[in-house]
Write an enzyme that holds these catalytic residues in place. Sequence first.
Site, PDB file in Angstrom:
ATOM      1  N   SER A  59       0.840  -1.205   0.000  1.00  0.00           N
ATOM      2  CA  SER A  59       0.000   0.000   0.000  1.00  0.00           C
ATOM      3  C   SER A  59       0.871   1.250   0.000  1.00  0.00           C
ATOM      4  O   SER A  59       0.389   2.339  -0.326  1.00  0.00           O
ATOM      5  CB  SER A  59      -0.935   0.005   1.223  1.00  0.00           C
ATOM      6  OG  SER A  59      -0.193  -0.218   2.410  1.00  0.00           O
ATOM      7  N   LYS A 127       4.608 -11.516   2.908  1.00  0.00           N
ATOM      8  CA  LYS A 127       3.177 -11.714   2.641  1.00  0.00           C
ATOM      9  C   LYS A 127       2.960 -11.753   1.139  1.00  0.00           C
ATOM     10  O   LYS A 127       3.646 -11.019   0.405  1.00  0.00           O
ATOM     11  CB  LYS A 127       2.346 -10.576   3.248  1.00  0.00           C
ATOM     12  CG  LYS A 127       0.856 -10.631   2.844  1.00  0.00           C
ATOM     13  CD  LYS A 127      -0.030  -9.736   3.694  1.00  0.00           C
ATOM     14  CE  LYS A 127      -0.154  -8.322   3.228  1.00  0.00           C
ATOM     15  NZ  LYS A 127      -0.720  -8.152   1.878  1.00  0.00           N
ATOM     16  N   GLU A 129      -0.410 -12.177  -1.867  1.00  0.00           N
ATOM     17  CA  GLU A 129      -1.853 -12.233  -2.102  1.00  0.00           C
ATOM     18  C   GLU A 129      -2.186 -13.469  -2.944  1.00  0.00           C
ATOM     19  O   GLU A 129      -1.416 -13.829  -3.834  1.00  0.00           O
ATOM     20  CB  GLU A 129      -2.313 -10.972  -2.863  1.00  0.00           C
ATOM     21  CG  GLU A 129      -2.154  -9.702  -2.061  1.00  0.00           C
ATOM     22  CD  GLU A 129      -2.606  -8.454  -2.817  1.00  0.00           C
ATOM     23  OE1 GLU A 129      -3.248  -8.573  -3.888  1.00  0.00           O
ATOM     24  OE2 GLU A 129      -2.316  -7.354  -2.327  1.00  0.00           O
ATOM     25  N   GLU A 196      -9.260  -9.527   3.755  1.00  0.00           N
ATOM     26  CA  GLU A 196      -9.574  -8.120   3.479  1.00  0.00           C
ATOM     27  C   GLU A 196     -10.943  -7.961   2.803  1.00  0.00           C
ATOM     28  O   GLU A 196     -11.279  -8.691   1.854  1.00  0.00           O
ATOM     29  CB  GLU A 196      -8.488  -7.500   2.574  1.00  0.00           C
ATOM     30  CG  GLU A 196      -8.812  -6.054   2.198  1.00  0.00           C
ATOM     31  CD  GLU A 196      -7.641  -5.248   1.661  1.00  0.00           C
ATOM     32  OE1 GLU A 196      -6.519  -5.784   1.571  1.00  0.00           O
ATOM     33  OE2 GLU A 196      -7.873  -4.070   1.329  1.00  0.00           O
TER      34      GLU A 196
HETATM   35  O1  KIV Z   1      -0.451  -3.393   1.578  1.00  0.00           O
HETATM   36  C1  KIV Z   1      -1.037  -3.336   2.667  1.00  0.00           C
HETATM   37  O2  KIV Z   1      -0.916  -2.365   3.436  1.00  0.00           O
HETATM   38  C2  KIV Z   1      -1.892  -4.465   3.032  1.00  0.00           C
HETATM   39  C3  KIV Z   1      -2.762  -4.288   4.229  1.00  0.00           C
HETATM   40  C4  KIV Z   1      -3.824  -3.329   3.944  1.00  0.00           C
HETATM   41  C5  KIV Z   1      -3.264  -5.564   4.751  1.00  0.00           C
HETATM   42  O3  KIV Z   1      -1.907  -5.450   2.390  1.00  0.00           O
END
Ligand code: KIV
Length: 287
Positions: A59, A127, A129, A196
């Site tokens: 983000s 992380k 997706e 999410e």
């Molecule tokens: O990129 C991000 O900040 C995220 C969160 C909103 C979970 O994936």
Amino acid sequence: MSTLNPDQLDQAVRPMTAPDIQARKRKNGAEPLVCLTSYTTLTARLLDAHTDLMLVGDSLGMVLYGLDTTVGVTLEMMIAHGQAVMRGTRRSCVVVDMPFGSYQESPEVAFRNAARIMKEVGCNAIKLEGGAEMAATVKFLVERGIPVLGHVGLMPQSVNTAGGFKSQGRTDEGAAKILNDAKQIADAGAFAIVVEGVVEPLARRITEEIEIPTIGIGASPACDGQILVTEDLVGLFQDFKPKFVKRYLDLGSGIAEAARLYADDVKSGRFPAEEHCFGVISKKDDD
Ligand code: KIV
């Protein structure tokens, strides 16, 4: 008896690890996980005492760089911001997002890029997706020593196929797909999963049916923990405010007001004053 002096003892405090996060399932009596995003040393230092998990989220592309989506974020951006966050963190589990294009092609490509993040950042985990289609990749990474935080439901990197940022799981078919996604990512060995933008009954069902913690964003209190983008929480990101965000501060207006007062002071000559200057012979000394 410890041979460490108090300073060394402080440094020896073990940061929260991926297995520590995995153990935090609320149905087993754990407290909800407190998670926030961070992109800089400054915010990491301010948040670290209060968070279990700090996410260097992609983000940052939208929040810091003004991009319309997260699709343009690069591995180099994530590594640079990951390193900055590590410099400000003593105890939280730090997780770095893998950016779009760095893991979807194959498990091998994903491993190469994830290993680069782990080595160059020194973070606890990455992380990525994706649901069922990413399960083999998650398994490949975990079996090779890379802890993975999953992310299902609204997946911002898929904005172009989804046609926008929309809440998910509103139809029976959509809900069944996301539940299956979460199960497959959990079975593949992820230590926790971000859920999410999904409706409450689905978040509740996922949380009940998988053995790893769910970390919700726009996914109701049914989850095992919550995450927000810090700039949303403090009112610094003002382009739009998603329904699920609670603003605890209006830092954006505070900064704009400070800039306005500063501009007034500079123009009127009130700043800098004598106390802000070096080597000024004050009028009092002159007298
Ligand atoms: O990129 C991000 O900040 C995220 C969160 C909103 C979970 O994936």
